[in-house]
Structure formats: structure tokens, C-alpha cells
Design a protein around this motif. Structure first.
Motif, PDB file in Angstrom:
ATOM      1  N   LEU A  56       0.827  -1.206   0.000  1.00 16.37           N
ATOM      2  CA  LEU A  56       0.000   0.000   0.000  1.00 16.37           C
ATOM      3  C   LEU A  56       0.863   1.258   0.000  1.00 16.37           C
ATOM      4  O   LEU A  56       0.392   2.344  -0.338  1.00 16.37           O
ATOM      5  CB  LEU A  56      -0.951   0.002   1.199  1.00 16.37           C
ATOM      6  N   ASP A  57       2.135   1.116   0.352  1.00 16.89           N
ATOM      7  CA  ASP A  57       3.066   2.240   0.334  1.00 16.89           C
ATOM      8  C   ASP A  57       3.686   2.454  -1.056  1.00 16.89           C
ATOM      9  O   ASP A  57       4.304   3.479  -1.310  1.00 16.89           O
ATOM     10  CB  ASP A  57       4.162   2.006   1.372  1.00 16.89           C
ATOM     11  N   LEU A  78       1.810  -4.178 -14.554  1.00 13.48           N
ATOM     12  CA  LEU A  78       1.898  -4.021 -13.097  1.00 13.48           C
ATOM     13  C   LEU A  78       0.853  -4.909 -12.422  1.00 13.48           C
ATOM     14  O   LEU A  78       1.139  -5.556 -11.414  1.00 13.48           O
ATOM     15  CB  LEU A  78       1.716  -2.560 -12.696  1.00 13.48           C
ATOM     16  N   MET A  79      -0.338  -4.947 -12.977  1.00 20.30           N
ATOM     17  CA  MET A  79      -1.376  -5.836 -12.435  1.00 20.30           C
ATOM     18  C   MET A  79      -0.906  -7.288 -12.469  1.00 20.30           C
ATOM     19  O   MET A  79      -1.048  -8.023 -11.487  1.00 20.30           O
ATOM     20  CB  MET A  79      -2.676  -5.691 -13.236  1.00 20.30           C
ATOM     21  N   ASP A  84       0.203 -12.176 -10.120  1.00 22.16           N
ATOM     22  CA  ASP A  84       0.810 -13.475 -10.435  1.00 22.16           C
ATOM     23  C   ASP A  84       2.125 -13.730  -9.695  1.00 22.16           C
ATOM     24  O   ASP A  84       2.416 -14.869  -9.347  1.00 22.16           O
ATOM     25  CB  ASP A  84       1.058 -13.609 -11.935  1.00 22.16           C
ATOM     26  N   ILE A  85       2.899 -12.694  -9.484  1.00 21.88           N
ATOM     27  CA  ILE A  85       4.217 -12.891  -8.871  1.00 21.88           C
ATOM     28  C   ILE A  85       4.208 -12.542  -7.382  1.00 21.88           C
ATOM     29  O   ILE A  85       4.754 -13.280  -6.566  1.00 21.88           O
ATOM     30  CB  ILE A  85       5.290 -12.079  -9.619  1.00 21.88           C
ATOM     31  N   GLU A  86       3.559 -11.431  -7.038  1.00 23.85           N
ATOM     32  CA  GLU A  86       3.587 -10.980  -5.647  1.00 23.85           C
ATOM     33  C   GLU A  86       2.428 -11.520  -4.814  1.00 23.85           C
ATOM     34  O   GLU A  86       2.424 -11.370  -3.599  1.00 23.85           O
ATOM     35  CB  GLU A  86       3.629  -9.449  -5.589  1.00 23.85           C
ATOM     36  N   ALA A  93      -4.302  -5.172  -6.077  1.00 20.59           N
ATOM     37  CA  ALA A  93      -3.444  -4.776  -7.193  1.00 20.59           C
ATOM     38  C   ALA A  93      -4.056  -3.601  -7.954  1.00 20.59           C
ATOM     39  O   ALA A  93      -3.344  -2.672  -8.340  1.00 20.59           O
ATOM     40  CB  ALA A  93      -3.232  -5.966  -8.138  1.00 20.59           C
ATOM     41  N   TRP A  94      -5.360  -3.622  -8.147  1.00 18.09           N
ATOM     42  CA  TRP A  94      -6.016  -2.540  -8.888  1.00 18.09           C
ATOM     43  C   TRP A  94      -5.958  -1.238  -8.118  1.00 18.09           C
ATOM     44  O   TRP A  94      -5.727  -0.175  -8.694  1.00 18.09           O
ATOM     45  CB  TRP A  94      -7.452  -2.931  -9.231  1.00 18.09           C
ATOM     46  N   GLU A  95      -6.142  -1.291  -6.792  1.00 19.97           N
ATOM     47  CA  GLU A  95      -6.055  -0.089  -5.967  1.00 19.97           C
ATOM     48  C   GLU A  95      -4.657   0.539  -6.069  1.00 19.97           C
ATOM     49  O   GLU A  95      -4.517   1.743  -6.251  1.00 19.97           O
ATOM     50  CB  GLU A  95      -6.370  -0.430  -4.507  1.00 19.97           C
TER      51      GLU A  95
END
Length: 99
Positions: A56-57, A78-79, A84-86, A93-95
Motif C-alpha cells: 500500500l506504500d 503491473l497488475m 501473479d508474482i507478488e 493490485a487494482w487499488e
């Protein structure tokens, strides 16, 4: 002679996109550069995070300028990386991506 080499370099790096093959190659190049840049940015963010990664940071620490066609690929990429990775959820992810 030097002008000839410049044309060769430009031909390889910036192929014409008036054919399907040229369009596909251009898209592959743009995706590769976008993905590599995002992976590098995320790697630096994670390395500099103290006490664990707080996703969130991420928007407070990172800004991406999308001023051309290929940087807009950073949104879906980035999504993909965040989900998929994180291992983040779609909503998380969208936020982050929107910010």
C-alpha cells in the motif's frame, strides 16, 4: 559509411509497423522494455522496504509517467506482476495500480 550503420541500427530497433509482422515486433519490444522497467522498479522498492514490503506504500514511493504508447502497457503489466508474482488480490493490485 557511418550513415549506413545508423540506418541499420534504426531498422533493427525501430522496424516499420506497416505490416502485421512489424506491428507484432514493435509490441514485443514495447512489452519487453515496459516489463523490464517495472521489474527493476519493484525490485528496488522491495529492497528499500524496511520491516517487510508494504504494497500500500508503493504508490507513495513510486510514480510512473505514461507519456507515450508503450508505457501504457505498464498498467496491465503491473497488475500481472502484483497478482501473479507478488500474490496480491485483484482488488489490492487494482487499488495500487490506480494510484
Amino acid at each position: 559509411m557511418m550513415l549506413y550503420f545508423c540506418h541499420q541500427i534504426c531498422y533493427v530497433l525501430y522496424p516499420g509497423d506497416d505490416t502485421i509482422e512489424g506491428k507484432v515486433l514493435r509490441l514485443k519490444q514495447q512489452y519487453t522494455l515496459c516489463s523490464a522497467s517495472l521489474q527493476d522498479i519493484i525490485s528496488h522498492f522491495k529492497r528499500r522496504s524496511t520491516g517487510g514490503v508494504n504494497w500500500l506504500d508503493f504508490p507513495n514511493k513510486v510514480a510512473l509517467q505514461m507519456n507515450d504508447t508503450h508505457p501504457t502497457l505498464s498498467v496491465p503489466e503491473l497488475m500481472r506482476i502484483l497478482i501473479d508474482i507478488e500474490g496480491l488480490s485483484w482488488d489490492q493490485a487494482w487499488e495500487i495500480t490506480q494510484k
